[in-house]
Scaffold this active site. Structure first.
Site, PDB file in Angstrom:
ATOM      1  N   ASP A   1       0.054  -3.759  11.893  1.00  0.00           N
ATOM      2  CA  ASP A   1       0.786  -4.321  10.552  1.00  0.00           C
ATOM      3  C   ASP A   1       0.997  -5.251  10.519  1.00  0.00           C
ATOM      4  OD1 ASP A   1       2.526  -4.427   8.304  1.00  0.00           O
ATOM      5  OD2 ASP A   1       2.489  -1.890   8.269  1.00  0.00           O
TER       6      ASP A   1
ATOM      7  N   ARG B   1       0.783  -1.251   0.380  1.00  0.00           N
ATOM      8  CA  ARG B   1       0.219  -0.357   0.401  1.00  0.00           C
ATOM      9  C   ARG B   1       0.565   0.976   0.047  1.00  0.00           C
ATOM     10  NH1 ARG B   1      -4.794  -0.119   4.138  1.00  0.00           N
ATOM     11  NH2 ARG B   1      -2.821   0.401   5.619  1.00  0.00           N
TER      12      ARG B   1
HETATM   13  C1  PRP Z   1      -1.167  -5.051   4.244  1.00  0.00           C
HETATM   14  C2  PRP Z   1      -1.574  -6.788   4.417  1.00  0.00           C
HETATM   15  C3  PRP Z   1      -2.700  -5.973   2.833  1.00  0.00           C
HETATM   16  C4  PRP Z   1      -2.786  -5.034   3.289  1.00  0.00           C
HETATM   17  C5  PRP Z   1      -4.237  -4.589   3.247  1.00  0.00           C
HETATM   18  O1  PRP Z   1      -0.168  -5.163   3.579  1.00  0.00           O
HETATM   19  O2  PRP Z   1      -0.923  -7.246   4.378  1.00  0.00           O
HETATM   20  O3  PRP Z   1      -1.730  -7.038   1.548  1.00  0.00           O
HETATM   21  O4  PRP Z   1      -1.810  -3.702   3.759  1.00  0.00           O
HETATM   22  O5  PRP Z   1      -4.680  -2.948   3.469  1.00  0.00           O
HETATM   23  P1  PRP Z   1      -5.201  -2.517   1.744  1.00  0.00           P
HETATM   24  O6  PRP Z   1      -6.626  -3.926   2.593  1.00  0.00           O
HETATM   25  O7  PRP Z   1      -6.011  -1.156   2.221  1.00  0.00           O
HETATM   26  O8  PRP Z   1      -5.564  -2.852   0.531  1.00  0.00           O
HETATM   27  P2  PRP Z   1       0.984  -3.118   3.029  1.00  0.00           P
HETATM   28  O9  PRP Z   1       1.256  -2.642   2.381  1.00  0.00           O
HETATM   29  O10 PRP Z   1       1.471  -3.000   4.682  1.00  0.00           O
HETATM   30  O11 PRP Z   1       2.576  -4.539   2.797  1.00  0.00           O
HETATM   31  P3  PRP Z   1       3.413  -5.591   2.909  1.00  0.00           P
HETATM   32  O12 PRP Z   1       2.736  -6.921   3.965  1.00  0.00           O
HETATM   33  O13 PRP Z   1       4.478  -5.934   2.776  1.00  0.00           O
HETATM   34  O14 PRP Z   1       3.547  -5.037   5.063  1.00  0.00           O
HETATM   35  N1  URA Z   2      -2.625  -3.462   7.000  1.00  0.00           N
HETATM   36  C1  URA Z   2      -2.299  -3.879   8.099  1.00  0.00           C
HETATM   37  O1  URA Z   2      -1.335  -4.843   8.371  1.00  0.00           O
HETATM   38  N2  URA Z   2      -2.859  -3.422   8.688  1.00  0.00           N
HETATM   39  C2  URA Z   2      -3.956  -3.091   8.915  1.00  0.00           C
HETATM   40  O2  URA Z   2      -4.061  -2.339   9.666  1.00  0.00           O
HETATM   41  C3  URA Z   2      -3.954  -2.362   7.366  1.00  0.00           C
HETATM   42  C4  URA Z   2      -3.531  -2.654   6.822  1.00  0.00           C
END
Ligand code: PRP
Ligand code: URA
Length: 209
Positions: A200, A104
Site C-alpha cells: 500500500d 478505494r
Molecule cells: C491507492 C493508490 C491509488 C489507488 C490505486 O490509493 O494510491 O490512488 O489505490 O488503485 P486503483 O487503481 O484500483 O484505483 P488508496 O485508495 O489506497 O488511498 P490512499 O492513497 O489514501 O492510501
Molecule cells: N493501491 C496501492 O497502494 N497498492 C496496490 O498494490 C494497489 C492499490
C-alpha cells in the site's frame, strides 16, 4: 489510443528495487518515490512546447529557447500521489499544484471522492496527474474525469507501478491521455493489489500501517 511509456532507465530500475523491498523504511520510501518521480518527469515533459527568445550571453547575443506560455499543473491523487510532488516540482518549480482526494472503498474497491481543488487557470495549462499505483485504474479514471470537466489544455498520467488491468482500463476510458510508468507488473491479486507491486503506497509513504 494513448501512448504508454515505461521509463525503464537503469537508475529508475535500481531505485524501484529498493522501493519494492518490504524492509525499506518509510523515510527511504519517501525519498525514493520523490527521486523516481523526478526522473520520470524528465521523460513526461519531453514534448513541452518551446519558444525562441533572444538573450545576451557575456560573449554575444544568441537565440535561445524557453517554455512557451502558461506551463504545467501537477495534480496528485491523495494520499499517495503527494509523495511524487516534491520530485516533479524540483524540475518545474513554477508549476501549479491541484489536489484530488480519492480512496478505494475496501468493500467495493471503487474510488470515493472526498476533495477536489484545481488551479483556477487550469484551462490554460497542461496537466500531469500523479499517483504511484495504477491498480484497477478506477482512481486514475475518476480523477481524470474530474479534471477533464474543467477543460485543461491536455492531460497525462504519471504513475510508478502499473498493473496490466489498470493500464488497459485507463487507456479504454481516456484514450487521449498518455501514460508514463516506471514498471508494468504482472497482475492484480484478489484484493486488487498489484503483484509483485510494493504494497500500500499511501501507508508506506506516511507510515500508517
Ligand atoms: C491507492 C493508490 C491509488 C489507488 C490505486 O490509493 O494510491 O490512488 O489505490 O488503485 P486503483 O487503481 O484500483 O484505483 P488508496 O485508495 O489506497 O488511498 P490512499 O492513497 O489514501 O492510501
Ligand atoms: N493501491 C496501492 O497502494 N497498492 C496496490 O498494490 C494497489 C492499490
Amino acid at each position: 489510443m494513448s501512448k504508454v511509456t515505461i521509463t525503464n532507465h537503469p537508475l529508475i530500475q535500481h531505485k524501484l528495487s529498493i522501493l519494492r523491498d518490504v524492509n525499506t523504511s518509510s523515510k527511504d520510501f519517501r525519498t525514493l518515490i520523490s527521486e523516481i518521480a523526478t526522473l520520470e518527469c524528465y521523460e513526461a515533459t519531453r514534448d513541452l512546447p518551446l519558444q525562441e527568445i533572444e538573450i545576451q550571453t557575456p560573449v554575444a547575443k544568441c537565440v535561445a529557447h524557453n517554455l512557451a506560455g502558461k506551463k504545467l499543473a501537477f495534480v496528485p491523487i491523495l494520499r499517495a500521489g503527494l509523495g511524487m510532488v516534491d520530485g516533479v516540482l524540483s524540475l518545474v518549480p513554477s508549476a501549479r499544484v491541484g489536489h484530488i482526494g480519492l480512496y478505494r472503498d475496501p468493500e467495493t474497491l471503487k474510488p470515493v471522492e472526498y476533495y477536489c481543488k484545481l488551479p483556477a487557470d487550469i484551462e490554460e495549462r497542461d496537466v500531469i496527474v500523479l499517483d504511484p499505483m495504477l491498480a484497477t485504474g478506477g482512481s486514475a479514471i475518476d480523477a481524470i474525469s474530474l479534471i477533464k470537466a474543467k477543460n485543461p489544455r491536455s492531460i497525462k498520467f504519471m504513475g510508478i507501478i502499473a498493473a496490466p488491468e489498470g493500464l488497459d482500463a485507463l487507456q479504454k476510458a481516456h484514450p487521449d491521455v498518455d501514460i508514463y510508468c516506471a514498471a508494468l507488473d504482472d497482475h492484480l491479486n484478489e484484493h486488487c493489489y498489484i503483484v509483485p507491486g510494493l504494497g500500500d503506497a499511501g501507508d508506506r509513504i506516511f507510515g500508517t500501517k
